[in-house]
Design a protein around this motif. Structure first.
Motif, PDB file in Angstrom:
ATOM      1  N   GLY A  30       0.811  -1.212   0.000  1.00 31.11           N
ATOM      2  CA  GLY A  30       0.000   0.000   0.000  1.00 31.11           C
ATOM      3  C   GLY A  30       0.846   1.263   0.000  1.00 31.11           C
ATOM      4  N   GLY A  31       0.547   2.150  -0.951  1.00 30.18           N
ATOM      5  CA  GLY A  31       1.320   3.390  -1.106  1.00 30.18           C
ATOM      6  C   GLY A  31       0.491   4.616  -0.794  1.00 30.18           C
ATOM      7  N   GLY A  32      -0.289   4.560   0.295  1.00 34.87           N
ATOM      8  CA  GLY A  32      -0.918   5.771   0.831  1.00 34.87           C
ATOM      9  C   GLY A  32       0.135   6.518   1.646  1.00 34.87           C
ATOM     10  N   PRO A  33      -0.265   7.556   2.359  1.00 34.08           N
ATOM     11  CA  PRO A  33       0.726   8.334   3.107  1.00 34.08           C
ATOM     12  C   PRO A  33       1.502   7.500   4.130  1.00 34.08           C
ATOM     13  N   VAL A  34       0.854   6.488   4.706  1.00 31.96           N
ATOM     14  CA  VAL A  34       1.541   5.693   5.735  1.00 31.96           C
ATOM     15  C   VAL A  34       2.574   4.767   5.099  1.00 31.96           C
ATOM     16  N   LEU A  51       7.932  -1.236  -2.085  1.00 34.40           N
ATOM     17  CA  LEU A  51       6.542  -0.835  -1.826  1.00 34.40           C
ATOM     18  C   LEU A  51       5.712  -1.156  -3.064  1.00 34.40           C
ATOM     19  N   VAL A  52       4.603  -1.856  -2.841  1.00 29.30           N
ATOM     20  CA  VAL A  52       3.712  -2.151  -3.970  1.00 29.30           C
ATOM     21  C   VAL A  52       2.348  -1.524  -3.718  1.00 29.30           C
ATOM     22  N   GLU A  53       1.867  -0.831  -4.723  1.00 31.53           N
ATOM     23  CA  GLU A  53       0.613  -0.079  -4.610  1.00 31.53           C
ATOM     24  C   GLU A  53      -0.292  -0.461  -5.773  1.00 31.53           C
ATOM     25  N   ARG A  54      -1.538  -0.705  -5.429  1.00 38.84           N
ATOM     26  CA  ARG A  54      -2.513  -1.140  -6.427  1.00 38.84           C
ATOM     27  C   ARG A  54      -2.850  -0.020  -7.426  1.00 38.84           C
ATOM     28  N   ARG A  55      -2.877   1.209  -6.952  1.00 35.45           N
ATOM     29  CA  ARG A  55      -3.321   2.318  -7.812  1.00 35.45           C
ATOM     30  C   ARG A  55      -2.178   2.815  -8.697  1.00 35.45           C
ATOM     31  N   ASP A  56      -2.429   3.955  -9.324  1.00 31.56           N
ATOM     32  CA  ASP A  56      -1.454   4.484 -10.273  1.00 31.56           C
ATOM     33  C   ASP A  56      -0.759   5.752  -9.755  1.00 31.56           C
ATOM     34  N   ARG A  63      -9.372  14.368   1.025  1.00 31.75           N
ATOM     35  CA  ARG A  63      -9.224  13.550   2.233  1.00 31.75           C
ATOM     36  C   ARG A  63      -8.678  14.369   3.412  1.00 31.75           C
ATOM     37  N   ALA A  64      -7.795  13.779   4.226  1.00 25.23           N
ATOM     38  CA  ALA A  64      -7.340  14.450   5.449  1.00 25.23           C
ATOM     39  C   ALA A  64      -6.438  15.643   5.108  1.00 25.23           C
ATOM     40  N   HIS A  65      -6.272  16.549   6.064  1.00 27.63           N
ATOM     41  CA  HIS A  65      -5.484  17.751   5.753  1.00 27.63           C
ATOM     42  C   HIS A  65      -4.688  18.302   6.935  1.00 27.63           C
ATOM     43  N   PRO A 141      -4.088  19.463   2.299  1.00 27.68           N
ATOM     44  CA  PRO A 141      -4.962  18.363   1.900  1.00 27.68           C
ATOM     45  C   PRO A 141      -4.160  17.215   1.279  1.00 27.68           C
ATOM     46  N   GLN A 142      -4.621  16.010   1.550  1.00 23.63           N
ATOM     47  CA  GLN A 142      -3.909  14.840   1.022  1.00 23.63           C
ATOM     48  C   GLN A 142      -3.747  14.884  -0.491  1.00 23.63           C
ATOM     49  N   LEU A 143      -4.665  15.558  -1.145  1.00 22.96           N
ATOM     50  CA  LEU A 143      -4.585  15.733  -2.592  1.00 22.96           C
ATOM     51  C   LEU A 143      -3.214  16.289  -2.998  1.00 22.96           C
ATOM     52  N   GLN A 165       0.489  -2.607  -8.751  1.00 26.48           N
ATOM     53  CA  GLN A 165       0.893  -3.918  -8.244  1.00 26.48           C
ATOM     54  C   GLN A 165       0.044  -4.204  -7.022  1.00 26.48           C
ATOM     55  N   GLU A 166      -0.558  -5.393  -7.020  1.00 21.08           N
ATOM     56  CA  GLU A 166      -1.518  -5.697  -5.969  1.00 21.08           C
ATOM     57  C   GLU A 166      -1.069  -6.942  -5.189  1.00 21.08           C
ATOM     58  N   VAL A 167      -1.041  -6.802  -3.888  1.00 26.03           N
ATOM     59  CA  VAL A 167      -0.740  -7.981  -3.054  1.00 26.03           C
ATOM     60  C   VAL A 167      -1.982  -8.863  -3.053  1.00 26.03           C
ATOM     61  N   ASP A 201      -2.423  -0.915   3.821  1.00 29.63           N
ATOM     62  CA  ASP A 201      -3.358  -0.951   2.690  1.00 29.63           C
ATOM     63  C   ASP A 201      -4.675  -0.268   3.015  1.00 29.63           C
ATOM     64  N   GLY A 202      -4.689   0.549   4.061  1.00 32.63           N
ATOM     65  CA  GLY A 202      -5.910   1.290   4.391  1.00 32.63           C
ATOM     66  C   GLY A 202      -7.032   0.387   4.868  1.00 32.63           C
ATOM     67  N   GLY A 203      -6.694  -0.834   5.231  1.00 36.42           N
ATOM     68  CA  GLY A 203      -7.704  -1.752   5.770  1.00 36.42           C
ATOM     69  C   GLY A 203      -8.514  -2.428   4.689  1.00 36.42           C
ATOM     70  N   ARG A 204      -8.030  -2.387   3.464  1.00 36.13           N
ATOM     71  CA  ARG A 204      -8.835  -2.964   2.387  1.00 36.13           C
ATOM     72  C   ARG A 204      -8.731  -4.484   2.358  1.00 36.13           C
ATOM     73  N   ASP A 205      -7.520  -5.022   2.376  1.00 35.68           N
ATOM     74  CA  ASP A 205      -7.366  -6.476   2.177  1.00 35.68           C
ATOM     75  C   ASP A 205      -6.660  -7.192   3.322  1.00 35.68           C
ATOM     76  N   LEU A 347      -7.436  12.978  13.254  1.00 26.94           N
ATOM     77  CA  LEU A 347      -6.361  12.153  13.808  1.00 26.94           C
ATOM     78  C   LEU A 347      -5.999  10.953  12.935  1.00 26.94           C
ATOM     79  N   GLY A 348      -6.786  10.679  11.870  1.00 25.21           N
ATOM     80  CA  GLY A 348      -6.567   9.464  11.081  1.00 25.21           C
ATOM     81  C   GLY A 348      -5.191   9.438  10.441  1.00 25.21           C
ATOM     82  N   LEU A 349      -4.928  10.427   9.644  1.00 27.91           N
ATOM     83  CA  LEU A 349      -3.635  10.492   8.962  1.00 27.91           C
ATOM     84  C   LEU A 349      -2.507  10.681   9.972  1.00 27.91           C
ATOM     85  N   ASN A 350      -2.736  11.557  10.959  1.00 27.21           N
ATOM     86  CA  ASN A 350      -1.687  11.832  11.952  1.00 27.21           C
ATOM     87  C   ASN A 350      -1.280  10.564  12.695  1.00 27.21           C
TER      88      ASN A 350
HETATM   89  C1  LIG Z   1     -12.957   9.668   1.111  1.00 31.73           C
HETATM   90  C2  LIG Z   1     -12.100   9.809   2.321  1.00 31.73           C
HETATM   91  C3  LIG Z   1     -12.094  11.014   3.012  1.00 31.73           C
HETATM   92  C4  LIG Z   1     -11.312  11.157   4.151  1.00 31.73           C
HETATM   93  N1  LIG Z   1     -11.317  12.349   4.812  1.00 31.73           N
HETATM   94  C5  LIG Z   1     -10.602  12.462   5.939  1.00 31.73           C
HETATM   95  C6  LIG Z   1     -10.606  13.660   6.669  1.00 31.73           C
HETATM   96  O1  LIG Z   1     -11.282  14.614   6.312  1.00 31.73           O
HETATM   97  N2  LIG Z   1      -9.851  13.726   7.809  1.00 31.73           N
HETATM   98  C7  LIG Z   1      -9.104  12.644   8.250  1.00 31.73           C
HETATM   99  O2  LIG Z   1      -8.438  12.715   9.285  1.00 31.73           O
HETATM  100  N3  LIG Z   1      -9.075  11.515   7.557  1.00 31.73           N
HETATM  101  C8  LIG Z   1      -9.798  11.397   6.432  1.00 31.73           C
HETATM  102  N4  LIG Z   1      -9.770  10.244   5.772  1.00 31.73           N
HETATM  103  C9  LIG Z   1      -8.893   9.202   6.279  1.00 31.73           C
HETATM  104  C10 LIG Z   1      -7.446   9.421   5.824  1.00 31.73           C
HETATM  105  O3  LIG Z   1      -7.466   9.694   4.455  1.00 31.73           O
HETATM  106  C11 LIG Z   1      -6.687   8.153   6.171  1.00 31.73           C
HETATM  107  O4  LIG Z   1      -6.603   8.077   7.597  1.00 31.73           O
HETATM  108  C12 LIG Z   1      -5.281   8.085   5.589  1.00 31.73           C
HETATM  109  O5  LIG Z   1      -5.267   8.197   4.201  1.00 31.73           O
HETATM  110  C13 LIG Z   1      -4.678   6.728   5.969  1.00 31.73           C
HETATM  111  O6  LIG Z   1      -3.528   6.494   5.232  1.00 31.73           O
HETATM  112  P1  LIG Z   1      -3.081   5.002   4.898  1.00 31.73           P
HETATM  113  O7  LIG Z   1      -1.802   5.153   4.138  1.00 31.73           O
HETATM  114  O8  LIG Z   1      -3.108   4.184   6.123  1.00 31.73           O
HETATM  115  O9  LIG Z   1      -4.225   4.399   3.987  1.00 31.73           O
HETATM  116  P2  LIG Z   1      -4.718   4.846   2.544  1.00 31.73           P
HETATM  117  O10 LIG Z   1      -4.490   6.292   2.325  1.00 31.73           O
HETATM  118  O11 LIG Z   1      -6.084   4.325   2.409  1.00 31.73           O
HETATM  119  O12 LIG Z   1      -3.743   4.071   1.561  1.00 31.73           O
HETATM  120  C14 LIG Z   1      -3.796   2.670   1.421  1.00 31.73           C
HETATM  121  C15 LIG Z   1      -3.276   2.303   0.049  1.00 31.73           C
HETATM  122  O13 LIG Z   1      -3.166   0.883  -0.042  1.00 31.73           O
HETATM  123  C16 LIG Z   1      -3.519   0.504  -1.360  1.00 31.73           C
HETATM  124  N5  LIG Z   1      -3.912  -0.919  -1.333  1.00 31.73           N
HETATM  125  C17 LIG Z   1      -5.022  -1.460  -0.783  1.00 31.73           C
HETATM  126  N6  LIG Z   1      -5.012  -2.798  -0.920  1.00 31.73           N
HETATM  127  C18 LIG Z   1      -3.880  -3.103  -1.591  1.00 31.73           C
HETATM  128  C19 LIG Z   1      -3.312  -4.320  -2.045  1.00 31.73           C
HETATM  129  N7  LIG Z   1      -3.925  -5.502  -1.854  1.00 31.73           N
HETATM  130  N8  LIG Z   1      -2.125  -4.286  -2.690  1.00 31.73           N
HETATM  131  C20 LIG Z   1      -1.491  -3.099  -2.905  1.00 31.73           C
HETATM  132  N9  LIG Z   1      -2.005  -1.914  -2.507  1.00 31.73           N
HETATM  133  C21 LIG Z   1      -3.169  -1.913  -1.851  1.00 31.73           C
HETATM  134  C22 LIG Z   1      -4.656   1.436  -1.711  1.00 31.73           C
HETATM  135  O14 LIG Z   1      -4.820   1.533  -3.114  1.00 31.73           O
HETATM  136  C23 LIG Z   1      -4.229   2.731  -1.068  1.00 31.73           C
HETATM  137  O15 LIG Z   1      -3.524   3.573  -1.957  1.00 31.73           O
HETATM  138  C24 LIG Z   1     -10.533  10.077   4.628  1.00 31.73           C
HETATM  139  C25 LIG Z   1     -10.535   8.873   3.930  1.00 31.73           C
HETATM  140  C26 LIG Z   1     -11.311   8.725   2.796  1.00 31.73           C
HETATM  141  C27 LIG Z   1     -11.301   7.394   2.077  1.00 31.73           C
END
Ligand SMILES: Cc1cc2nc3c(=O)[nH]c(=O)nc-3n(C[C@H](O)[C@H](O)[C@H](O)COP(=O)(O)OP(=O)(O)OC[C@H]3O[C@@H](n4cnc5c(N)ncnc54)[C@H](O)[C@@H]3O)c2cc1C
Length: 621
Positions: A30-34, A51-56, A63-65, A141-143, A165-167, A201-205, A347-350
């Motif tokens: 997962g290549g989100g901020p964490v 690091l392998v990330e499913r998206r592009d 999202r968070a800011h 903003p996360q954007l 790339q997807e795990v 992976d943001g809790g997806r898989d 507090l999510g991103l933090n």
């Molecule tokens: C629509 C939305 C709005 C939000 N707004 C706020 C807000 O206003 N304030 C706030 O505090 N928080 C907000 N959040 C939460 C905040 O964005 C998250 O807490 C933060 O992004 C967590 O980061 P992360 O890296 O753990 O997970 P994510 O940012 O979710 O990143 C996880 C990554 O893992 C990848 N992934 C998933 N499964 C796989 C796999 N099998 N193989 C490879 N890659 C995979 C995903 O594609 C994704 O890019 C929001 C979340 C969402 C979805």
């Protein structure tokens, strides 16, 4: 003596785009901020990462800011902070949350201010926030944040940050986790042997893949987020990043939140906005753009032809989840994969970045043979109770909003709401009483917006530390008040060092190994103790001038004592003075810290899990 970096590793060698390693030390899912932050923190220590990330890596949603000072400390260590500060305003014009009926409009009660609180270290909070950390609150903003972290990760770990790339599977073996990764372009599935995996992976898989149970309620409230461009310069409020709107029209349906998204201004002059509305409050079909714009215009009191341009729309749900286990064999869960909570409190991103900061120095120490694998168990012992607190607190914050509407007398009955507003604006004893009730309910939101106790004061009950039997200062779950302390498990107090312009005691803490912080005249004795104590973990002895009065007041030990500080700036051990056998005392402390400490008798997360259940029961869905 100042802190020195002692990395036993050479910098990571680049990997060619078409090269695929058959093994790696750490695979990040997962290549989100964490995940990206973990990649930077590990690569900076010379750890072989993939690091392998499913998206592009195209970033679509705001999202968070909010980036609180502890997170900015982590970004400072990752050498990302300067770019964040350069791209975002550091002045005070966004450090406020406000409540209004509408932003503007022709109606008698349109544009009426209900209340405000200082937020994110602004206004009257500025001094106490400044005293807590050398790094300031930031807002990005996360954007825009995610691409910035991505850029730094690409530079820190060249060729090792892979998109599309997807795990798909993780098999645990005795000496490795075998990770199957599917290339989403070619469909080819490759396996990589990793000594450890970070599931970010943001809790997806990951939880399902690993059989990790998530505790807590899910899908409590559906929220629709719209990223739009619109001109709100007619709003009388010049200096607020966040506006909450509530109006009796339509049976008090007009409730929602807007957040200024810049890119050049973070107040009413912002070009872009995030409009966030609970799904049940959306008037009409949320997917019908015309109906939706009409609904946003009504909420803000804008004219029917006021121009709005849509950039994106997302729906998401309030969850309040904490993983039962943050570790499954060789896999460690971080960020939203380990805990998810409502955005109220920001507090999510933090907390995810703080997970990364807690985990990565430990992984590096274990991979470098400086600490046993048991050190990694302290990650769960430390982080799980902390994020359980954060989850409970965020959910309780969400519950602090409806009482404002109640104090205003808003109900499903539109006429009653309007009558009540007449009282609110009246120069009568009833008006005074109502304004006082509303002000009190607005004021309770200081728990959300002035939450320095939560943001700076989170500490660890047990883990890679040696408790010294002293009590936690103040009320440990007070979200507002922060008590700086050198008590083990707490954050090293911040003090600007006398005579060293712009250098904090925080800047003396090494990012590799541990730091033993003492005064200049005691440094030789403690240096001898470090040498005699032995062990494979590098320890930097850092000294503060004997006559530094600021540090003397903050350190809570004698001048000849010492603090053993971890790279995440948590105090691991403190010696109130120079003991008779400093080497023996230090060796005993190191033994406890590096094996991850002792488990507490009771689970410190449990009271917070109970608070989550109680807050979920009363949440207005
Ligand atoms: C629509 C939305 C709005 C939000 N707004 C706020 C807000 O206003 N304030 C706030 O505090 N928080 C907000 N959040 C939460 C905040 O964005 C998250 O807490 C933060 O992004 C967590 O980061 P992360 O890296 O753990 O997970 P994510 O940012 O979710 O990143 C996880 C990554 O893992 C990848 N992934 C998933 N499964 C796989 C796999 N099998 N193989 C490879 N890659 C995979 C995903 O594609 C994704 O890019 C929001 C979340 C969402 C979805």
């Amino acid at each position: 003596m100042s802190a020195s970096e002692k990395s036993p590793r050479a910098p990571l060698s680049p990997l060619g785009d078409d090269e695929w390693p058959v093994s790696t030390e750490v695979l990040i899912m997962g290549g989100g901020p964490v995940g990206l932050s973990c990649a930077i923190l590990l690569a900076q220590r010379g750890i072989d990462v993939l690091l392998v990330e499913r998206r592009d890596f195209v970033f679509r949603f705001p999202r968070a800011h909010l980036l609180n000072p502890r997170t900015m400390e982590a970004f400072h260590d990752m050498r990302v902070a300067d770019d964040i500060y350069a791209a975002t305003p550091t002045h005070d014009r966004w450090r406020k949350a406000v409540w209004y009926t509408t932003a503007t409009g022709p109606g008698r009660f349109d544009g009426l201010k209900i209340g405000e609180v200082p937020a994110w270290g602004g206004g009257p909070d500025a001094e106490r926030y400044r005293a807590s950390s050398p790094r300031a609150f930031a807002n990005m903003p996360q954007l825009r944040l995610d691409p910035l972290i991505h850029r730094h990760a690409l530079a820190a770990a060249p060729g090792r940050i892979r998109s599309r790339q997807e795990v798909v599977d993780i098999v645990q073996e005795a000496d490795a986790a075998v990770v199957s990764v599917r290339d989403l372009e070619s469909g080819v599935v490759r396996t990589v042997r990793a000594q450890y995996v970070i599931a970010a992976d943001g809790g997806r898989d990951s939880a399902a893949m690993l059989g990790v149970e998530m505790e807590g309620p899910r899908d409590m409230r559906e929220v629709v987020n719209y990223h739009v461009s619109m001109d709100l310069s007619a709003w009388s409020e010049p200096d607020a990043l966040l506006g909450h709107f509530m109006h009796p029209a339509g049976g008090a349906r007009r409730r929602g939140t807007i957040q200024a998204l810049g890119p050049t201004h973070y107040n009413r002059d912002a070009e872009e906005w995030l409009v966030s509305v609970a799904a049940w409050m959306v008037e009409g079909d949320p997917d019908d753009e015309a109906a939706l714009f009409a609904s946003i215009r009504r909420m803000l009191g804008l004219a029917e032809d006021h121009e709005i341009t849509m950039h994106s729309m997302t729906r998401w749900s309030y969850d309040a989840l904490v993983a039962k286990s943050f570790r499954a064999g060789r896999v460690l869960l971080a960020g939203d994969a380990a805990h998810k909570h409502p955005p109220t409190g920001g507090l999510g991103l933090n907390s995810g970045i703080q997970d990364a900061q807690n985990l990565c120095w430990k992984l590096a120490a274990v991979l470098d043979g400086q600490a046993p694998d048991a050190l990694l168990d302290s990650y769960e012992a430390e982080r799980r109770p902390t994020v359980a607190w954060y989850t409970a607190h965020s959910l309780e914050n969400a519950n602090r909003h409806p009482p404002i509407a109640e104090a205003l007398g808003f109900t499903d009955d539109e006429a009653e709401g309007f009558r009540s507003l007449e009282v609110f604006v009246s120069d009568t004893p009833e008006g005074d009483a109502m304004r006082a009730r509303v002000a009190a309910e607005v004021g309770h939101n200081a728990h959300d917006y002035s939450q320095l106790g939560v943001e700076a004061g989170y500490h660890y009950w047990a883990g890679a530390l040696v408790p010294d039997g002293t009590p936690v200062p103040g009320d440990p779950s007070d979200p507002v008040t922060f008590h700086a302390t050198s008590r083990p498990g707490h954050h090293l107090p911040h003090v600007w060092l006398a005579g060293r312009d712009g250098v904090s005691v925080h800047d003396l803490i090494a990012q590799t190994g541990l730091t033993l912080l003492t005064s200049a005249s005691s440094a030789p004795s403690w240096t001898a103790a470090v040498e005699a104590a032995g062990g494979r973990m590098p320890i930097t002895v850092a000294a503060v001038a004997d006559d530094d009065a600021g540090w003397a007041a903050a350190r809570q030990i004698e001048g000849d004592g010492a603090l053993l500080v971890r790279p995440d700036r948590k105090v691991a051990w403190r010696s109130p003075h120079l003991p008779k056998d400093p080497a023996g005392a230090l060796a005993a402390a190191l033994e406890t810290v590096l094996r991850g400490g002792d488990a507490p008798a009771d689970d410190p997360a449990e009271p917070y899990l109970r608070r989550i259940r109680a807050a979920a029961d009363v949440l207005v869905r």
